[in-house]
Design a protein around this motif. Sequence first.
Motif, PDB file in Angstrom:
ATOM      1  N   THR A 280      26.341  -5.625  65.413  1.00  0.00           N
ATOM      2  CA  THR A 280      25.011  -6.158  65.084  1.00  0.00           C
ATOM      3  C   THR A 280      24.905  -6.437  63.592  1.00  0.00           C
ATOM      4  O   THR A 280      24.420  -7.496  63.170  1.00  0.00           O
ATOM      5  CB  THR A 280      23.928  -5.154  65.525  1.00  0.00           C
ATOM      6  OG1 THR A 280      24.057  -4.929  66.934  1.00  0.00           O
ATOM      7  CG2 THR A 280      22.540  -5.679  65.226  1.00  0.00           C
TER       8      THR A 280
ATOM      9  N   ASN B  76      21.902  -5.975  74.097  1.00  0.00           N
ATOM     10  CA  ASN B  76      22.539  -4.659  74.105  1.00  0.00           C
ATOM     11  C   ASN B  76      22.578  -4.137  75.538  1.00  0.00           C
ATOM     12  O   ASN B  76      21.525  -3.959  76.160  1.00  0.00           O
ATOM     13  CB  ASN B  76      21.779  -3.685  73.202  1.00  0.00           C
ATOM     14  CG  ASN B  76      21.878  -4.071  71.737  1.00  0.00           C
ATOM     15  OD1 ASN B  76      22.892  -4.624  71.297  1.00  0.00           O
ATOM     16  ND2 ASN B  76      20.842  -3.788  70.965  1.00  0.00           N
TER      17      ASN B  76
ATOM     18  N   ARG C 226      18.895   2.378  73.438  1.00  0.00           N
ATOM     19  CA  ARG C 226      17.538   1.929  73.764  1.00  0.00           C
ATOM     20  C   ARG C 226      16.633   2.057  72.542  1.00  0.00           C
ATOM     21  O   ARG C 226      15.861   1.142  72.231  1.00  0.00           O
ATOM     22  CB  ARG C 226      16.978   2.753  74.932  1.00  0.00           C
ATOM     23  CG  ARG C 226      15.716   2.126  75.492  1.00  0.00           C
ATOM     24  CD  ARG C 226      15.131   2.934  76.623  1.00  0.00           C
ATOM     25  NE  ARG C 226      13.981   2.228  77.178  1.00  0.00           N
ATOM     26  CZ  ARG C 226      13.144   2.768  78.057  1.00  0.00           C
ATOM     27  NH1 ARG C 226      13.345   4.000  78.507  1.00  0.00           N
ATOM     28  NH2 ARG C 226      12.116   2.078  78.509  1.00  0.00           N
TER      29      ARG C 226
ATOM     30  N   SER D 258      17.611  -0.636  69.981  1.00  0.00           N
ATOM     31  CA  SER D 258      17.147  -1.964  70.403  1.00  0.00           C
ATOM     32  C   SER D 258      15.656  -2.124  70.160  1.00  0.00           C
ATOM     33  O   SER D 258      15.194  -3.180  69.706  1.00  0.00           O
ATOM     34  CB  SER D 258      17.452  -2.184  71.894  1.00  0.00           C
ATOM     35  OG  SER D 258      18.835  -2.066  72.152  1.00  0.00           O
TER      36      SER D 258
ATOM     37  N   VAL E  62      15.977  -9.751  70.610  1.00  0.00           N
ATOM     38  CA  VAL E  62      16.806  -8.616  71.028  1.00  0.00           C
ATOM     39  C   VAL E  62      16.377  -8.197  72.430  1.00  0.00           C
ATOM     40  O   VAL E  62      15.188  -8.025  72.697  1.00  0.00           O
ATOM     41  CB  VAL E  62      16.656  -7.414  70.058  1.00  0.00           C
ATOM     42  CG1 VAL E  62      17.502  -6.233  70.540  1.00  0.00           C
ATOM     43  CG2 VAL E  62      17.037  -7.809  68.635  1.00  0.00           C
TER      44      VAL E  62
ATOM     45  N   CYS F  70      17.368  -5.349  75.523  1.00  0.00           N
ATOM     46  CA  CYS F  70      18.112  -4.182  75.991  1.00  0.00           C
ATOM     47  C   CYS F  70      18.183  -4.251  77.518  1.00  0.00           C
ATOM     48  O   CYS F  70      17.153  -4.212  78.195  1.00  0.00           O
ATOM     49  CB  CYS F  70      17.430  -2.893  75.537  1.00  0.00           C
ATOM     50  SG  CYS F  70      18.349  -1.398  75.936  1.00  0.00           S
TER      51      CYS F  70
ATOM     52  N   GLU G 226      13.159  -5.676  77.239  1.00  0.00           N
ATOM     53  CA  GLU G 226      13.892  -4.730  78.083  1.00  0.00           C
ATOM     54  C   GLU G 226      14.000  -5.250  79.509  1.00  0.00           C
ATOM     55  O   GLU G 226      13.061  -5.847  80.035  1.00  0.00           O
ATOM     56  CB  GLU G 226      13.197  -3.353  78.123  1.00  0.00           C
ATOM     57  CG  GLU G 226      13.337  -2.554  76.857  1.00  0.00           C
ATOM     58  CD  GLU G 226      12.959  -1.081  77.043  1.00  0.00           C
ATOM     59  OE1 GLU G 226      13.370  -0.277  76.208  1.00  0.00           O
ATOM     60  OE2 GLU G 226      12.263  -0.743  78.017  1.00  0.00           O
TER      61      GLU G 226
END
Length: 230
Positions: free
Chosen positions: A114, A131, A155, A158, A172, A174, A221
């Motif tokens: 990253t 991620n 987590r 992220s 981003v 996750c 997410e």
Amino acid sequence: MDLSGKVAIITGVSKGIGRSTAEALLAKGAIVAGWGRTAPEGLEHERFQFFECDVRNEIAVQEAYTNTQRELGPEIQILVNNAGIGHFGPVDGFSSDDWHEMFDTNVHGVFYCTKAVLPQMKKQHLGHIINVASLAGTAGTANLAGYCATKYAIRGFSDALFKEVRPDGVRVTCVMPGSVETNFNGAEPGQEPDPHKMQPEDIAAAIVHALEAPQTVMISELQMRPTQPK
């Protein structure tokens, strides 16, 4: 984001979710830089290039990034932090070397990769970092304490990262899959797909979905579970 012509770095590309994601992105017209300790067998494509890289080593990551930019151009639009390992067992019987190897791969490797891509993504005001964590980052499981700890770390990383880089136009996501049928933990996938587990290509499709969302939308997410687990 339209994936055609975009350059994507995928770590842990040799098999499982990494390889399936490479194939899915190639099918969408992306240019894929596959990073890993071993090259994926039989994956030959004019838009795929393999770069040997052990994500546990920051210098190796920096070299792979330099080589990727030299071969594929300076602009990198996508990073999929997929490389990961799992060692399981009770905490009081657990090898400290195994513990360190998990953190070096699953957590420190994500940080190194990253850190490498962010300056260019910020400069472009465009980029997407995926991620690959796990549902083990949402709930603890006996005999998976170390693995869960690494995925909780990803987590949290992220969640903080998306808040940090969203003003720069960088997204981003996750991704947290449950049971996936891969070579994970030394298991061999069966000849017939296990109906009680997800397949690597299912996770790859979710990653593509997040990447293809309109630039105004960030899927921060994604939790994925088998519909009918055992």
